[in-house]
Motif scaffolding. Structure first.
Motif, PDB file in Angstrom:
ATOM      1  N   GLY A 102     -94.617 -17.705  47.133  1.00 50.03           N
ATOM      2  CA  GLY A 102     -95.283 -18.353  48.417  1.00 50.03           C
ATOM      3  C   GLY A 102     -95.967 -17.258  49.186  1.00 50.03           C
ATOM      4  N   ILE A 103     -97.002 -17.710  50.099  1.00 48.79           N
ATOM      5  CA  ILE A 103     -97.612 -16.938  50.829  1.00 48.79           C
ATOM      6  C   ILE A 103     -96.816 -15.971  51.922  1.00 48.79           C
ATOM      7  CG2 ILE A 103     -98.382 -18.360  52.602  1.00 48.79           C
ATOM      8  CD1 ILE A 103    -101.148 -17.310  52.138  1.00 48.79           C
ATOM      9  N   GLU A 104     -95.790 -16.609  52.360  1.00 47.90           N
ATOM     10  CA  GLU A 104     -94.959 -15.987  53.445  1.00 47.90           C
ATOM     11  C   GLU A 104     -93.994 -14.958  53.001  1.00 47.90           C
ATOM     12  OE1 GLU A 104     -94.100 -18.447  56.592  1.00 47.90           O
ATOM     13  OE2 GLU A 104     -96.049 -19.406  56.877  1.00 47.90           O
ATOM     14  N   SER A 105     -93.958 -14.725  51.528  1.00 48.23           N
ATOM     15  CA  SER A 105     -92.890 -14.095  51.157  1.00 48.23           C
ATOM     16  C   SER A 105     -92.882 -12.629  51.274  1.00 48.23           C
ATOM     17  CB  SER A 105     -92.674 -14.466  49.655  1.00 48.23           C
ATOM     18  OG  SER A 105     -93.525 -13.672  48.913  1.00 48.23           O
ATOM     19  N   PRO A 106     -91.997 -11.950  51.585  1.00 47.62           N
ATOM     20  CA  PRO A 106     -92.204 -10.390  51.606  1.00 47.62           C
ATOM     21  C   PRO A 106     -92.763  -9.667  50.376  1.00 47.62           C
ATOM     22  CG  PRO A 106     -89.989 -11.189  52.242  1.00 47.62           C
ATOM     23  CD  PRO A 106     -90.708 -12.381  51.581  1.00 47.62           C
ATOM     24  N   ARG A 107     -92.457 -10.215  49.282  1.00 46.43           N
ATOM     25  CA  ARG A 107     -93.111  -9.493  48.087  1.00 46.43           C
ATOM     26  C   ARG A 107     -94.321  -9.731  48.173  1.00 46.43           C
ATOM     27  NH1 ARG A 107     -91.953 -11.694  42.062  1.00 46.43           N
ATOM     28  NH2 ARG A 107     -93.431 -10.534  40.964  1.00 46.43           N
ATOM     29  N   PHE A 108     -94.901 -11.042  48.558  1.00 46.94           N
ATOM     30  CA  PHE A 108     -96.618 -11.283  48.599  1.00 46.94           C
ATOM     31  C   PHE A 108     -97.200 -10.355  49.511  1.00 46.94           C
ATOM     32  CE2 PHE A 108    -100.024 -13.279  50.415  1.00 46.94           C
ATOM     33  CZ  PHE A 108    -100.887 -13.636  49.098  1.00 46.94           C
ATOM     34  N   ILE A 109     -96.609 -10.201  50.611  1.00 45.46           N
ATOM     35  CA  ILE A 109     -97.078  -9.464  51.967  1.00 45.46           C
ATOM     36  C   ILE A 109     -97.076  -7.830  51.561  1.00 45.46           C
ATOM     37  CG2 ILE A 109     -96.508  -8.762  54.133  1.00 45.46           C
ATOM     38  CD1 ILE A 109     -95.558 -11.458  54.691  1.00 45.46           C
ATOM     39  N   ILE A 110     -96.077  -7.377  50.820  1.00 47.82           N
ATOM     40  CA  ILE A 110     -96.159  -6.049  50.424  1.00 47.82           C
ATOM     41  C   ILE A 110     -97.126  -5.857  49.126  1.00 47.82           C
ATOM     42  CG2 ILE A 110     -94.595  -4.166  49.117  1.00 47.82           C
ATOM     43  CD1 ILE A 110     -92.189  -5.327  50.545  1.00 47.82           C
ATOM     44  N   TYR A 111     -97.269  -6.572  48.334  1.00 46.88           N
ATOM     45  CA  TYR A 111     -98.045  -6.434  47.168  1.00 46.88           C
ATOM     46  C   TYR A 111     -99.601  -6.757  47.587  1.00 46.88           C
ATOM     47  CZ  TYR A 111     -94.843  -5.358  43.502  1.00 46.88           C
ATOM     48  OH  TYR A 111     -93.832  -4.816  42.741  1.00 46.88           O
ATOM     49  N   GLY A 112     -99.728  -7.764  48.486  1.00 47.22           N
ATOM     50  CA  GLY A 112    -101.095  -7.968  49.080  1.00 47.22           C
ATOM     51  C   GLY A 112    -101.387  -6.888  49.815  1.00 47.22           C
ATOM     52  N   SER A 113    -100.605  -6.172  50.652  1.00 47.46           N
ATOM     53  CA  SER A 113    -101.004  -5.035  51.262  1.00 47.46           C
ATOM     54  C   SER A 113    -101.622  -3.997  50.522  1.00 47.46           C
ATOM     55  CB  SER A 113     -99.908  -4.839  52.571  1.00 47.46           C
ATOM     56  OG  SER A 113     -99.672  -5.769  53.362  1.00 47.46           O
ATOM     57  N   LEU A 114    -100.558  -3.521  49.502  1.00 43.77           N
ATOM     58  CA  LEU A 114    -100.691  -2.510  48.408  1.00 43.77           C
ATOM     59  C   LEU A 114    -102.363  -2.699  47.868  1.00 43.77           C
ATOM     60  CD1 LEU A 114     -97.351  -1.963  47.005  1.00 43.77           C
ATOM     61  CD2 LEU A 114     -98.807  -0.155  48.475  1.00 43.77           C
ATOM     62  N   PHE A 115    -102.373  -3.995  47.322  1.00 48.82           N
ATOM     63  CA  PHE A 115    -103.760  -4.148  46.697  1.00 48.82           C
ATOM     64  C   PHE A 115    -104.775  -3.977  47.606  1.00 48.82           C
ATOM     65  CE2 PHE A 115    -107.166  -7.308  45.795  1.00 48.82           C
ATOM     66  CZ  PHE A 115    -107.607  -6.633  44.380  1.00 48.82           C
ATOM     67  N   SER A 116    -104.616  -4.413  48.995  1.00 49.29           N
ATOM     68  CA  SER A 116    -105.857  -4.341  49.759  1.00 49.29           C
ATOM     69  C   SER A 116    -106.174  -2.844  50.227  1.00 49.29           C
ATOM     70  CB  SER A 116    -105.417  -5.182  51.248  1.00 49.29           C
ATOM     71  OG  SER A 116    -105.374  -6.630  50.823  1.00 49.29           O
ATOM     72  N   LEU A 117    -105.018  -2.306  50.413  1.00 45.28           N
ATOM     73  CA  LEU A 117    -104.956  -0.575  50.641  1.00 45.28           C
ATOM     74  C   LEU A 117    -105.992   0.010  49.289  1.00 45.28           C
ATOM     75  CD1 LEU A 117    -102.078   0.072  52.811  1.00 45.28           C
ATOM     76  CD2 LEU A 117    -104.218  -0.126  53.433  1.00 45.28           C
ATOM     77  N   PHE A 118    -105.359  -0.269  48.358  1.00 53.03           N
ATOM     78  CA  PHE A 118    -105.953   0.401  47.239  1.00 53.03           C
ATOM     79  C   PHE A 118    -107.220   0.272  47.038  1.00 53.03           C
ATOM     80  CE2 PHE A 118    -106.532   1.119  42.735  1.00 53.03           C
ATOM     81  CZ  PHE A 118    -106.170   2.138  42.443  1.00 53.03           C
ATOM     82  N   HIS A 119    -107.550  -1.325  47.163  1.00 53.80           N
ATOM     83  CA  HIS A 119    -108.972  -1.704  46.812  1.00 53.80           C
ATOM     84  C   HIS A 119    -109.864  -1.000  47.807  1.00 53.80           C
ATOM     85  CE1 HIS A 119    -111.750  -3.846  44.698  1.00 53.80           C
ATOM     86  NE2 HIS A 119    -112.189  -4.474  45.556  1.00 53.80           N
ATOM     87  N   ALA A 120    -109.591  -1.001  49.072  1.00 58.14           N
ATOM     88  CA  ALA A 120    -110.406  -0.595  50.268  1.00 58.14           C
ATOM     89  C   ALA A 120    -110.792   1.120  50.029  1.00 58.14           C
ATOM     90  CB  ALA A 120    -109.897  -0.810  51.499  1.00 58.14           C
ATOM     91  N   GLY A 121    -109.410   1.782  49.617  1.00 64.60           N
ATOM     92  CA  GLY A 121    -109.867   3.067  49.130  1.00 64.60           C
ATOM     93  C   GLY A 121    -110.561   3.461  48.049  1.00 64.60           C
ATOM     94  N   ASN A 122    -110.402   2.503  47.053  1.00 64.38           N
ATOM     95  CA  ASN A 122    -111.134   2.630  45.895  1.00 64.38           C
ATOM     96  C   ASN A 122    -112.613   2.434  46.041  1.00 64.38           C
ATOM     97  OD1 ASN A 122    -111.762   2.748  43.045  1.00 64.38           O
ATOM     98  ND2 ASN A 122    -110.948   1.074  42.525  1.00 64.38           N
TER      99      ASN A 122
END
Length: 188
Positions: free
Chosen positions: A132-152
């Protein structure tokens, strides 16, 4: 000599002033002056001025005929060369991860960025689907993806900017060498 020193110090305005204020009566020196002015125009990426100065060279002189032909080749290359846009690289990467690196000619980096982005995106999707959307796993991977994509995206734009800078430096080096050789040949 003021002109040559100005060129190597990237002070093209001073080089123009020195050459334009140079009064010459000898046709050989006048042609050499126009040759140097044509090179300065190329260093400023002013192709119209290059053409004007190059047309003022009235005779072919052995000691700078090869360099003149080289400058004419550089001018033709600059007429036809379209530098790559950092904006295009950034937008392409925003749409397809790694596409901006491909655009910049860095295929290996583009593939690497695509693979890492897809891995992180799949992790985000899986964590959303399972936890689900409020899980820590989703938040962590979502944040990592967002940071990596913005940096890319940023990295793709910088890669293109560096590509353009390296291209311009290589062209400037060629022009400077072509301007330097006739001076040495003429005054030695």
């Amino acid at each position: 000599m003021i002109n040559i020193n100005s060129i190597y110090n990237e002070d093209f305005k001073r080089g123009y002033e020195a050459l334009n204020n140079l009064k010459v009566e000898d046709s050989v020196v006048a042609n050499l002056k126009y040759f140097e002015l044509s090179g300065l125009a190329l260093l400023n990426r002013d192709i119209a001025a290059f053409d004007k100065y190059d047309q003022n060279i009235t005779q072919e002189y052995y000691y700078f005929s090869n360099e003149r032909a080289s400058l004419q080749n550089v001018a033709e290359e600059l007429r036809n060369k379209k530098l790559k846009s950092p904006w295009v690289a950034g937008i392409a990467t925003a749409i397809i991860p790694g596409a901006g690196k491909f655009y910049a000619g860095k295929r290996g980096q583009g593939i690497y960025s695509f693979v890492i982005s897809m891995f992180l995106a799949l992790q985000v999707w899986e964590s959303y689907r399972i936890d689900g959307i409020e899980s820590p796993r989703f938040i962590i991977y979502g944040s990592l993806f967002s940071l990596f994509h913005a940096g890319n995206i940023w990295s793709s734009a910088l890669t293109v900017k560096n590509y353009n800078k390296e291209y311009n430096e290589a062209v400037n080096y060629r022009i400077k060498m072509d301007l330097h050789i006739p001076i040495r040949s003429f005054f030695n």
